[in-house]
Design an enzyme around this catalytic site. Structure first.
Site, short mmCIF file in Angstrom:
data_model
loop_
_atom_site.label_atom_id
_atom_site.label_comp_id
_atom_site.label_asym_id
_atom_site.label_seq_id
_atom_site.Cartn_x
_atom_site.Cartn_y
_atom_site.Cartn_z
N GLY A 11 38.78 -88.04 -10.34
CA GLY A 11 37.20 -88.65 -11.11
C GLY A 11 37.05 -89.86 -11.75
N ASP A 32 42.43 -83.62 -6.24
CA ASP A 32 41.49 -84.10 -6.06
C ASP A 32 41.37 -84.79 -4.27
N LEU A 34 38.86 -86.74 -3.21
CA LEU A 34 38.77 -88.14 -2.89
C LEU A 34 37.25 -87.96 -2.15
N PHE A 82 37.77 -79.98 -13.21
CA PHE A 82 37.24 -80.95 -13.27
C PHE A 82 36.44 -81.14 -12.31
N SER A 126 29.07 -78.33 -19.44
CA SER A 126 27.97 -78.98 -19.69
C SER A 126 26.87 -78.97 -20.94
N TYR A 151 22.37 -77.43 -10.17
CA TYR A 151 24.00 -77.92 -10.60
C TYR A 151 24.06 -76.84 -11.84
N LYS A 155 27.19 -74.30 -13.37
CA LYS A 155 27.60 -74.44 -15.10
C LYS A 155 27.70 -73.43 -15.73
N ASN A 200 21.96 -92.95 -10.43
CA ASN A 200 21.07 -91.71 -11.69
C ASN A 200 21.43 -92.19 -12.91
N LEU A 202 22.17 -93.69 -16.03
CA LEU A 202 21.73 -94.41 -17.40
C LEU A 202 22.21 -95.92 -17.36
N ARG A 233 19.76 -88.87 -26.46
CA ARG A 233 21.19 -88.16 -25.57
C ARG A 233 22.09 -88.84 -26.29
N ASP A 299 13.10 -84.15 -17.06
CA ASP A 299 14.19 -85.25 -18.27
C ASP A 299 13.76 -83.85 -19.47
P1 NAD Z 1 33.25 -87.33 -10.68
O1 NAD Z 1 32.72 -86.83 -9.62
O2 NAD Z 1 34.26 -88.71 -11.10
O3 NAD Z 1 35.47 -86.66 -11.00
C1 NAD Z 1 34.96 -85.54 -10.20
C2 NAD Z 1 35.82 -85.32 -9.49
O4 NAD Z 1 36.14 -84.06 -8.89
C3 NAD Z 1 35.96 -86.44 -7.96
O5 NAD Z 1 37.34 -87.58 -7.64
C4 NAD Z 1 36.00 -85.94 -6.47
O6 NAD Z 1 36.70 -86.42 -5.50
C5 NAD Z 1 37.13 -84.50 -7.31
N1 NAD Z 1 36.42 -83.60 -5.91
C6 NAD Z 1 34.97 -83.12 -6.56
N2 NAD Z 1 35.15 -81.42 -5.43
C7 NAD Z 1 36.05 -81.29 -5.59
C8 NAD Z 1 37.01 -80.37 -4.49
N3 NAD Z 1 36.39 -79.10 -4.07
N4 NAD Z 1 38.26 -80.68 -3.78
C9 NAD Z 1 39.11 -81.36 -5.01
N5 NAD Z 1 38.65 -82.39 -4.99
C10 NAD Z 1 37.00 -82.63 -6.11
O7 NAD Z 1 32.70 -86.49 -11.61
P2 NAD Z 1 32.81 -86.67 -13.78
O8 NAD Z 1 31.65 -87.18 -13.83
O9 NAD Z 1 34.05 -86.67 -13.62
O10 NAD Z 1 32.84 -85.18 -13.77
C11 NAD Z 1 33.98 -84.03 -14.34
C12 NAD Z 1 33.37 -83.01 -14.73
O11 NAD Z 1 32.59 -82.77 -15.33
C13 NAD Z 1 32.69 -82.16 -13.36
O12 NAD Z 1 32.55 -80.98 -13.11
C14 NAD Z 1 31.16 -82.54 -13.78
O13 NAD Z 1 30.46 -81.33 -13.03
C15 NAD Z 1 31.36 -82.32 -15.66
N6 NAD Z 1 30.39 -83.13 -15.93
C16 NAD Z 1 30.19 -84.47 -16.05
C17 NAD Z 1 29.42 -85.16 -16.83
C18 NAD Z 1 29.29 -86.43 -16.42
O14 NAD Z 1 27.75 -87.30 -16.78
N7 NAD Z 1 29.47 -87.62 -15.87
C19 NAD Z 1 28.38 -84.29 -18.23
C20 NAD Z 1 29.06 -83.17 -17.77
C21 NAD Z 1 29.51 -82.61 -17.41
C1 WQD Z 2 19.94 -90.28 -19.92
C2 WQD Z 2 17.85 -90.99 -19.92
C3 WQD Z 2 16.87 -90.80 -18.45
C4 WQD Z 2 18.02 -94.00 -15.55
C5 WQD Z 2 22.36 -86.13 -16.75
C6 WQD Z 2 22.88 -84.62 -15.98
C7 WQD Z 2 23.36 -84.06 -16.81
C8 WQD Z 2 24.41 -84.70 -17.41
C9 WQD Z 2 24.49 -85.94 -17.42
C10 WQD Z 2 26.59 -82.78 -16.44
C11 WQD Z 2 16.91 -89.94 -19.60
C12 WQD Z 2 17.02 -92.23 -18.46
C13 WQD Z 2 18.00 -93.17 -16.58
C14 WQD Z 2 17.42 -94.82 -15.49
C15 WQD Z 2 16.22 -94.11 -17.79
N1 WQD Z 2 25.75 -84.42 -16.23
N2 WQD Z 2 17.08 -93.27 -17.93
N3 WQD Z 2 16.49 -94.90 -16.21
O1 WQD Z 2 19.77 -87.45 -17.69
O2 WQD Z 2 21.49 -86.69 -19.65
O3 WQD Z 2 22.34 -86.45 -17.60
O4 WQD Z 2 24.08 -86.50 -16.57
O5 WQD Z 2 26.84 -81.79 -16.33
O6 WQD Z 2 23.30 -82.49 -17.00
O7 WQD Z 2 21.48 -84.01 -16.03
O8 WQD Z 2 21.33 -88.45 -17.98
O9 WQD Z 2 22.39 -90.96 -17.78
O10 WQD Z 2 20.59 -89.47 -15.91
O11 WQD Z 2 19.55 -90.10 -18.65
O12 WQD Z 2 15.45 -94.76 -18.12
O13 WQD Z 2 17.56 -95.34 -14.47
O14 WQD Z 2 17.84 -91.73 -19.37
O15 WQD Z 2 15.29 -90.29 -17.58
O16 WQD Z 2 16.32 -89.67 -20.37
P1 WQD Z 2 20.83 -86.96 -18.45
P2 WQD Z 2 21.28 -90.01 -17.26
#
Ligand code: NAD
Ligand code: WQD
Length: 340
Positions: A11, A32, A34, A82, A126, A151, A155, A200, A202, A233, A299
């Site tokens: 991921g 993973d 995938l 992850f 997160s 979601y 966490k 979704n 930004l 953010r 938001d």
């Molecule tokens: P991502 O979707 O790119 O990576 C997650 C990976 O896990 C994917 O490759 C998916 O195929 C794999 N996966 C999911 N469920 C699985 C399962 N049951 N078995 C095997 N593989 C599985 O997401 P990411 O952005 O890299 O996020 C990684 C972690 O960080 C997640 O736990 C997510 O909640 C957390 N996180 C992400 C963000 C963000 O904004 N990207 C922010 C805060 C926390």
């Molecule tokens: C950032 C800002 C939007 C898209 C999400 C999850 C959070 C974490 C990170 C995992 C906001 C604005 C967005 C668009 C916009 N993930 N925006 N137009 O909301 O901080 O958090 O991702 O843990 O749990 O909720 O991030 O990138 O979605 O948005 O104006 O097309 O950009 O409204 O103010 P967010 P985001």
């Protein structure tokens, strides 16, 4: 070499962490299924590090599959977990799927780690666990736990589960890493985020708009009480974030048994939506057409990290800037367009 199981290692954040683990002398093993990633990320990792890490394609909620993978791998130094589903909106319509995958996969891993006396786990949490904090910047001991989606709730529950397991299992140590907003990509342009469908988040929406795949960005509200009316953010470069996992693992090795600590991983700097859009345009010399739309339901207005604990305890701090991140995100988007 110390072997580290990286669930979700194909991921976005996991793939960058695999690269940093190798750079630090660890042996990552990617697990993973995938469901939200692709083989091409494994190819990108291989090109960057010069070899293909061991890869197990399996579902982490399947105890038999995970158990036989661990039997095959033998001596494991640590686990970085992850693997999870991460789309806030989807979690509202499919809460059971989110609880099942995010909590189920962690429960399976922790049980099997206990059976095998594995000592170290780094868990992906997160900033969503804070909801809208009462005061900013938000520190790890902020009492607010108003996670506003299934979601986010997973966490909160997962953090609690890891804490309980550390109390119960002699020798187990854990780091709960609370990411703020990870953006950017590897500077090589070989690995990055693969958003499914309409993004979704930004920055993926911005890069796809700049690439002409979307007509225009919709800025979700400009009437908030912030410097320019758009939400604030804490955007952190994914390579900095990846390095923090290596730092956290090394810190756990020195920590007392039964340690379980949460750390904020952000820059400490809040940026508005328009600041990100403007930085992207300026740095990459491209236009991002946008319109201002209504506020997005649910938001948080403003959230950014107090980074004191990660700086003082982990001795980690980010090295890369917002400009680096938007440049690297754009390089990755262009690489994707070439391959598509
Ligand atoms: P991502 O979707 O790119 O990576 C997650 C990976 O896990 C994917 O490759 C998916 O195929 C794999 N996966 C999911 N469920 C699985 C399962 N049951 N078995 C095997 N593989 C599985 O997401 P990411 O952005 O890299 O996020 C990684 C972690 O960080 C997640 O736990 C997510 O909640 C957390 N996180 C992400 C963000 C963000 O904004 N990207 C922010 C805060 C926390
Ligand atoms: C950032 C800002 C939007 C898209 C999400 C999850 C959070 C974490 C990170 C995992 C906001 C604005 C967005 C668009 C916009 N993930 N925006 N137009 O909301 O901080 O958090 O991702 O843990 O749990 O909720 O991030 O990138 O979605 O948005 O104006 O097309 O950009 O409204 O103010 P967010 P985001």
């Amino acid at each position: 070499m110390k072997k580290v199981i990286v669930t979700g290692g194909a991921g976005f954040i996991g793939s960058h962490t695999v690269v940093e683990l190798v750079a630090a002398g660890y042996e990552p093993v990617i697990v993973d299924d995938l469901r939200n990633s692709e083989e091409r990320i494994l190819n990108g990792i291989e090109t960057i590090i010069g070899f293909r890490p061991t890869f197990h394609r399996l579902d982490c909620t399947d105890p038999i599959a995970v158990s036989s993978m661990l039997d095959e791998e033998g001596d494991v130094h640590g686990v970085i977990h992850f693997a999870a589903d991460k789309a806030v909106g989807e979690s509202m319509s499919r809460p059971a799927m989110y609880y099942r995958n995010n909590i189920g996969s962690l429960a399976v891993l922790l049980s099997l780690m206990r059976e095998r006396s594995f000592k170290h786990i780094v868990f992906s949490s997160s900033c969503t666990v804070y909801g809208q904090p009462d005061s900013l910047p938000v520190s790890e001991d902020s009492p607010d736990r108003n996670a506003s989606s299934p979601y986010g709730e997973t966490k909160v529950v997962c953090e609690q589960l890891v804490r309980r397991q550390c109390e119960a299992v002699p020798g187990l140590k854990a780091a709960l890493l609370r990411y703020f907003n990870p953006i950017g990509a590897h500077p090589s342009g070989l690995i990055g985020e693969l958003p499914r469908g309409v993004p979704n988040n930004l920055v993926p929406f911005v890069t796809q708009t700049a690439a002409g795949l979307r007509d225009r960005l919709r800025v979700n509200g400009d009437d908030y009480d912030t410097v320019d009316g758009t939400c604030v953010r804490d955007y952190i470069h994914v390579v900095d974030l990846a390095q923090a996992h290596v730092t956290a693992l090394a810190w756990l090795e020195q920590a007392e048994p039964q340690t379980c600590e949460a750390f904020n991983l952000g820059t400490g700097k809040g940026r508005t939506v328009m600041e990100v859009v403007n930085a992207f345009q300026k740095e990459n010399k491209v236009i991002v057409p946008y319109v201002v739309g209504p506020r997005r339901a649910g938001d948080v207005v403003s959230v950014f990290a107090d980074t004191t604990k990660s700086r003082e305890v982990l001795r980690w701090e980010p090295q890369l800037t917002l400009e680096d991140a938007v440049r690297d995100a754009w390089r990755w988007q262009r690489a994707l367009a070439v391959k598509a």
